[in-house]
Scaffold this motif. Structure first.
Motif, PDB file in Angstrom:
ATOM      1  N   THR A   1       3.637  -5.499   0.483  1.00  0.00           N
ATOM      2  CA  THR A   1       2.811  -4.582  -0.305  1.00  0.00           C
ATOM      3  C   THR A   1       1.765  -5.378  -1.062  1.00  0.00           C
ATOM      4  O   THR A   1       2.062  -6.425  -1.637  1.00  0.00           O
ATOM      5  N   SER A   2       0.535  -4.876  -1.034  1.00  0.00           N
ATOM      6  CA  SER A   2      -0.562  -5.474  -1.794  1.00  0.00           C
ATOM      7  C   SER A   2      -0.975  -4.501  -2.888  1.00  0.00           C
ATOM      8  O   SER A   2      -1.200  -3.321  -2.617  1.00  0.00           O
ATOM      9  N   ARG A   3      -1.064  -4.994  -4.134  1.00  0.00           N
ATOM     10  CA  ARG A   3      -1.414  -4.148  -5.274  1.00  0.00           C
ATOM     11  C   ARG A   3      -2.488  -4.822  -6.114  1.00  0.00           C
ATOM     12  O   ARG A   3      -2.616  -6.039  -6.131  1.00  0.00           O
TER      13      ARG A   3
ATOM     14  N   ARG B   1      -3.394  -4.406 -10.228  1.00  0.00           N
ATOM     15  CA  ARG B   1      -3.057  -3.782 -11.512  1.00  0.00           C
ATOM     16  C   ARG B   1      -4.218  -3.981 -12.479  1.00  0.00           C
ATOM     17  O   ARG B   1      -4.765  -5.079 -12.599  1.00  0.00           O
TER      18      ARG B   1
ATOM     19  N   VAL C   1      -1.812   0.917 -11.774  1.00  0.00           N
ATOM     20  CA  VAL C   1      -1.991   0.352 -10.440  1.00  0.00           C
ATOM     21  C   VAL C   1      -3.185   1.063  -9.815  1.00  0.00           C
ATOM     22  O   VAL C   1      -3.132   2.264  -9.551  1.00  0.00           O
TER      23      VAL C   1
ATOM     24  N   GLU D   1      -2.755   0.212  -4.117  1.00  0.00           N
ATOM     25  CA  GLU D   1      -1.457  -0.183  -3.555  1.00  0.00           C
ATOM     26  C   GLU D   1      -1.408   0.246  -2.099  1.00  0.00           C
ATOM     27  O   GLU D   1      -1.679   1.410  -1.783  1.00  0.00           O
ATOM     28  N   LYS D   2      -1.104  -0.704  -1.237  1.00  0.00           N
ATOM     29  CA  LYS D   2      -1.098  -0.401   0.184  1.00  0.00           C
ATOM     30  C   LYS D   2      -0.139  -1.353   0.890  1.00  0.00           C
ATOM     31  O   LYS D   2      -0.084  -2.538   0.548  1.00  0.00           O
TER      32      LYS D   2
ATOM     33  N   SER E   1      -8.397  -4.224  -0.182  1.00  0.00           N
ATOM     34  CA  SER E   1      -8.809  -3.180  -1.113  1.00  0.00           C
ATOM     35  C   SER E   1     -10.308  -2.927  -0.990  1.00  0.00           C
ATOM     36  O   SER E   1     -10.781  -1.810  -1.241  1.00  0.00           O
TER      37      SER E   1
END
Length: 331
Positions: free
Chosen positions: A234-236, A238, A243, A246-247, A290
């Protein structure tokens, strides 16, 4: 086994080891993952065997280490110029769509043809997974910098003042040392953030080299041994207590157009990269950004990349460098 490098509260460096989900303990008699790896290469032992022969000392709370910012990059070189940060792109199934949208030509005629990115991606689909003993097609390749650009987990990734963007790229990185015999030895794999300037790259794909000359982070732990075929993380991002991105992201050969072996071969085929004692951190690409979702990271945002099988999440805040006055002087 997972290994990491840590600064103690007293300021010394130690190596910690643990099994996935287990407690970390100090590896006795060493302050360097590189030294352990070179010992394994010289003696013909596995790295795990070398670590186990050293024995284990005090238990280490990695959560406390993380909260106190005491992780180092999980492998370092005493001379940072001999640690190489490099990577490959267009290696993952689905990654071409993101890159192609960044590089799309604006004329109607160009839209009817394959872009260079799509041509490169198709080459990988056709011959990125060669049969044993055969040589596959070479991938897109880029240089990021040396050990001065390797940033520990929890420490800021600094975007230059002239950058047009500072965005994350969640990837797997292969970690290698070069033995005394000039042979590359794989230590293992780690989560990495191949931090890049996607706006600069989008201007023209020939700006890729400029866009990649940035810091990178990896770790905070290295997983010794072969990686799973199917890696899911998971890539986030913040921002404060929210958040904003998030993907999930996929890696591993089940989700790639190249094998790790093919990518490794096309990096280490150059004698330049087989100098005894050197360390290599080679990042293998991603299909998740992102940037592709219209996110523009801001100073203070925290990138978080997590793959449970590879240890603690990799976390780095974004910082923007102050403008520098660059003066070229004649001698």
């Amino acid at each position: 086994m997972l290994i990491s490098q840590i600064i103690t509260p007293e300021g010394t460096t130690i190596v910690a080891a643990r099994e996935v989900g287990g407690k970390a303990r100090e590896v006795l008699g060493t302050t360097s993952v590189r030294a352990l790896a070179l010992e394994a290469a010289r003696t013909g032992q596995s790295l795990v065997s070398v670590i186990e022969a050293r024995g284990f000392g005090m238990e280490i709370d990695l959560e406390t280490v993380r909260n106190e910012g005491r992780f180092l990059p999980p492998i370092t070189h005493p001379d940072p110029a001999h640690l190489h940060l490099t990577g490959t792109g267009l290696t993952h199934l689905g990654s071409a769509a993101t890159r192609d949208s960044m590089h799309k030509k604006t004329t109607e005629a160009a839209e009817e043809t394959l872009t260079d990115s799509m041509k490169m991606f198709r080459m990988g689909l056709e011959n990125g997974k060669p049969a044993p003993g055969e040589t596959g097609v070479q991938p897109e390749w880029f240089y990021k910098g040396n050990g001065t650009q390797a940033i520990a987990s929890e420490q800021p990734l600094i975007s230059p003042s002239f950058a047009l963007d500072g965005g994350e790229e969640p990837e797997m990185a292969g970690i290698y040392v070069i033995g005394d015999d000039g042979v590359p030895y794989r230590v293992g794999f780690a989560v990495s953030n191949e931090f890049s300037d996607h706006v600069t790259e989008r201007i023209n794909y020939l700006y890729l080299a400029h866009s990649k000359l940035r810091q990178a982070s990896f770790g905070p732990e290295i997983r010794i041994g072969a990686p799973p075929e199917d890696i899911r993380g998971t890539s986030r991002i913040r921002r404060g207590d929210q958040v904003i991105f998030e993907k999930p992201f996929l890696s591993g050969e089940a989700n790639m157009s190249h094998t790790f072996a093919n990518l490794e071969y096309h990096h280490f085929k150059y004698g330049l990269f087989r100098q005894p004692g050197d360390v290599h951190v080679h990042m293998f690409g991603t299909a998740t950004l992102s940037f592709a979702d219209g996110i523009k990271p801001e100073e203070g945002d925290v990138f978080e990349i997590e793959v449970p099988e590879f240890g603690l999440a990799l976390r780095n805040p974004l910082k923007i460098a102050a403008k520098e006055e660059i003066t070229i002087r004649s001698l």
